[in-house]
Design an enzyme around this catalytic site. Structure first.
Site, PDB file in Angstrom:
ATOM      1  N   GLU A  42     -40.620 -11.893  -3.268  1.00 22.48           N
ATOM      2  CA  GLU A  42     -40.960 -12.896  -2.263  1.00 22.48           C
ATOM      3  C   GLU A  42     -39.749 -13.775  -1.944  1.00 22.48           C
ATOM      4  O   GLU A  42     -39.007 -14.195  -2.847  1.00 22.48           O
ATOM      5  CB  GLU A  42     -42.110 -13.760  -2.799  1.00 22.48           C
ATOM      6  CG  GLU A  42     -42.537 -14.903  -1.902  1.00 22.48           C
ATOM      7  CD  GLU A  42     -43.630 -15.757  -2.534  1.00 22.48           C
ATOM      8  OE1 GLU A  42     -44.223 -16.568  -1.806  1.00 22.48           O
ATOM      9  OE2 GLU A  42     -43.895 -15.605  -3.754  1.00 22.48           O
ATOM     10  N   LYS A 110     -47.974 -14.245   4.599  1.00 18.00           N
ATOM     11  CA  LYS A 110     -48.749 -14.665   3.426  1.00 18.00           C
ATOM     12  C   LYS A 110     -49.996 -15.446   3.860  1.00 18.00           C
ATOM     13  O   LYS A 110     -49.917 -16.385   4.659  1.00 18.00           O
ATOM     14  CB  LYS A 110     -47.869 -15.519   2.509  1.00 18.00           C
ATOM     15  CG  LYS A 110     -48.462 -15.856   1.153  1.00 18.00           C
ATOM     16  CD  LYS A 110     -47.413 -16.568   0.298  1.00 18.00           C
ATOM     17  CE  LYS A 110     -47.913 -16.886  -1.101  1.00 18.00           C
ATOM     18  NZ  LYS A 110     -46.854 -17.531  -1.909  1.00 18.00           N
ATOM     19  N   CYS A 146     -47.586 -12.577  -3.405  1.00 14.26           N
ATOM     20  CA  CYS A 146     -47.832 -13.481  -4.534  1.00 14.26           C
ATOM     21  C   CYS A 146     -49.278 -13.966  -4.611  1.00 14.26           C
ATOM     22  O   CYS A 146     -50.157 -13.234  -5.037  1.00 14.26           O
ATOM     23  CB  CYS A 146     -46.846 -14.651  -4.477  1.00 14.26           C
ATOM     24  SG  CYS A 146     -46.525 -15.389  -6.100  1.00 14.26           S
TER      25      CYS A 146
END
Length: 541
Positions: A42, A110, A146
């Site tokens: 990330e 994300k 994540c």
């Protein structure tokens, strides 16, 4: 198909350098491991967390230039993380970049933005709301980032969009026990979707945060089939194929450090990266003959090598003979530069200057603090001359209750044990000796009662509860956010609990002036636990 997870240690803000690391790792993965796809963590291009660097006007242009430079150099596709501004909205993105192309062909934004404890992504990013699945080598690979993998929605959306495997890019900081929690969450998503998950994590130290890497992959049943190295860079290959329509994952499973070993390795990595990434020539510290400075010295040597570490003994009239002997023994064992700078003349000089101001006043902790400040001045002078950073040696127990001297033993640039309770300091020291098979830290440093040695026959127990009791209270109050009354209901003495809680609250002003140090627990002082200095909160609540 062979995929390689490139577990890398970027430098926050060095976009060009990080892009070069992507190109180099991709070439190595292709040439040595036969990679058909290389996966990076990330926000690989900025490092994590970039914080307000994300607000710099030139950032977007530099990201676009870096992506174009990578595309021109790679021979196989890569998946990597970066910040992306699309239609005026800043996102935390994962992109799929193909050889010869200047822009990612596929992008995922994300969806679950963490905004608790050390994370404040909602300050910088807006969440995405769509899955992203791309096809390569007959596989349909879904992207997540994540925090997305800790919730059912993003993985389920990718599966509904036709994904046959999931890629998860991470900048997941280390803390004790975190690796098992990751396994549990990733395995749950695999079982829910019936898809393998490839978890690629960042590695390295960044101010207060430590990233342990430990990238891994689980199969469709949630079983771990690949495990990468912890606390070091690495290329983690995995093979993906099908058997009877079921995806299979193959690779090497390396052992993952646990407990005290993982804590120690986190401290070493954090110290190494703080010193090196900030351009210090080395590190120096006051070596008192006590357990905290002894463990700090061992960490520093393992992080930097003995030739870049200096230990300074600064004895005074209250310094025990065995403290001087033990400090010298450890410095000799670890082969660091060692010097002795007595502070008697410096202390006397200050007392002479203050003689009229102190006339008629009783001796108290002022004189004790003055000793610590004499030592702090000497260490900072050596730091200025040598270009080495001063490592402070206080632990979490002391920092919690203010058992430290501002501009004295708190003076320095990096606090190695800032998030390590005193009881853990003893355990880690014993582990380090056991691993070495010898007394890296002299045994009587570990076994003798701890003392600041600022007064005759002084021991810590004169001022504080026993560390077993103190740490148990602090663990509940600081890390679990339990109230004083809740701690008392756990069986602790009421007066002791209120004393510890009041000391902890009262000393926030000291902690605000302390050096940064690596976060290794669930709740660290610093950006993880931010309390107002001036406040009227009732400590029992």
């Amino acid at each position: 198909m062979r995929l390689v997870m490139a577990q890398r240690n970027p430098l926050v803000g060095d976009i060009e350098g990080n892009a070069g690391a992507v190109v180099a790792a991709t070439r190595e993965a292709r040439n040595l491991l036969g990679a058909e796809l290389v996966i990076f963590p990330e926000l690989m291009l900025t490092g994590y967390p970039p914080e307000d660097l994300l607000l710099r006007p030139s950032l977007n242009t530099r990201i676009d230039e870096a992506l174009a430079a990578i595309g021109a150099e790679i021979a196989v596709p890569v998946v990597l993380g970066y910040p992306a501004v699309r239609n005026g909205i800043r996102r935390n993105a994962a992109g799929v970049l193909f050889p010869g192309e200047s822009r990612p062909r596929h992008e995922y934004f994300k969806r679950c933005l963490p905004n608790y404890r050390v994370f404040d992504e909602k300050r910088y990013f807006q969440a995405g709301d769509q899955p992203c699945v791309f096809e390569l080598g007959g596989e349909k690979l879904g992207l997540t980032i994540c925090e997305d993998i800790w919730f059912q929605g993003p993985a389920a959306s990718a599966a509904e969009a036709g994904a046959t495997s999931l890629i998860n890019l991470n900048a997941s900081p280390f803390r004790l026990g975190k690796l098992e929690e990751r396994y549990e969450q990733v395995s749950a998503r695999a079982r829910e979707t019936g898809l393998p998950v490839f978890y690629c994590n960042l590695v390295g130290g960044q101010d207060e945060l430590v990233f342990d890497g430990a990238s891994f992959a689980v199969d469709a049943n949630g079983e771990r089939r690949v495990q990468g190295a912890s606390f070091e860079e690495g290329l983690v290959p995995l093979d993906l194929d099908q058997e009877g329509g079921t995806p299979r994952v193959h690779g090497e499973v390396l052992p993952a450090p646990e407990g005290d070993e993982s804590l120690y390795r986190a401290l070493v990595l954090a110290t190494r990266d703080y010193v090196n990434k900030n351009g210090f020539k080395g590190a120096l510290l006051g070596l008192s003959g006590g357990i905290d400075s002894a463990l700090t010295l061992a960490v520093a040597v393992d992080a930097l090598g003995p030739e870049r570490v200096e230990a300074v003994m600064m004895p005074f009239r209250y310094t025990a003979k065995i403290s001087i002997e033990d400090a010298e023994q450890q410095a000799r064992t670890l082969r660091v530069r060692y010097r002795v700078l007595p502070i008697e003349s410096a202390f006397n000089g200050f007392m002479e200057i203050l003689e009229d101001a102190f006339a008629g006043l009783a001796t108290d902790t002022t004189e004790e603090n003055l000793q610590a400040r004499c030592r702090g001045v000497l260490l900072m002078a050596l730091s200025n001359k040598s270009g080495s950073v001063v490592l402070t040696t206080g632990n979490k127990s002391e920092m919690a209750v203010g058992y430290a001297t501002l501009y004295g033993d708190m003076a320095g640039g990096f606090s190695v044990l800032k998030d390590v309770f005193k009881t853990s300091v003893y355990r880690i020291a014993r582990w380090r000796n056991q691993k070495a098979g010898t007394e890296i830290i002299p045994d009587r440093v570990i076994t003798r009662p701890p003392s600041a040695e600022l007064a005759p026959d002084q021991v810590d127990a004169d001022s504080l509860p026993g560390y077993d009791e103190l740490d148990a209270i602090l663990e509940r109050y600081v890390e679990q956010d339990m109230s004083a009354e809740a701690v008392i209901r756990d069986g602790f003495d009421r007066d002791t609990v209120y004393r510890v809680v009041k000391l902890t609250d009262r000393n926030e002003y000291k902690r605000r002036q302390a050096a940064v140090g690596p976060r290794v627990s669930r709740r660290a002082f610093g950006k993880d636990r931010r309390y107002p200095i001036t406040n009227g909160w009732r400590p029992g609540d």
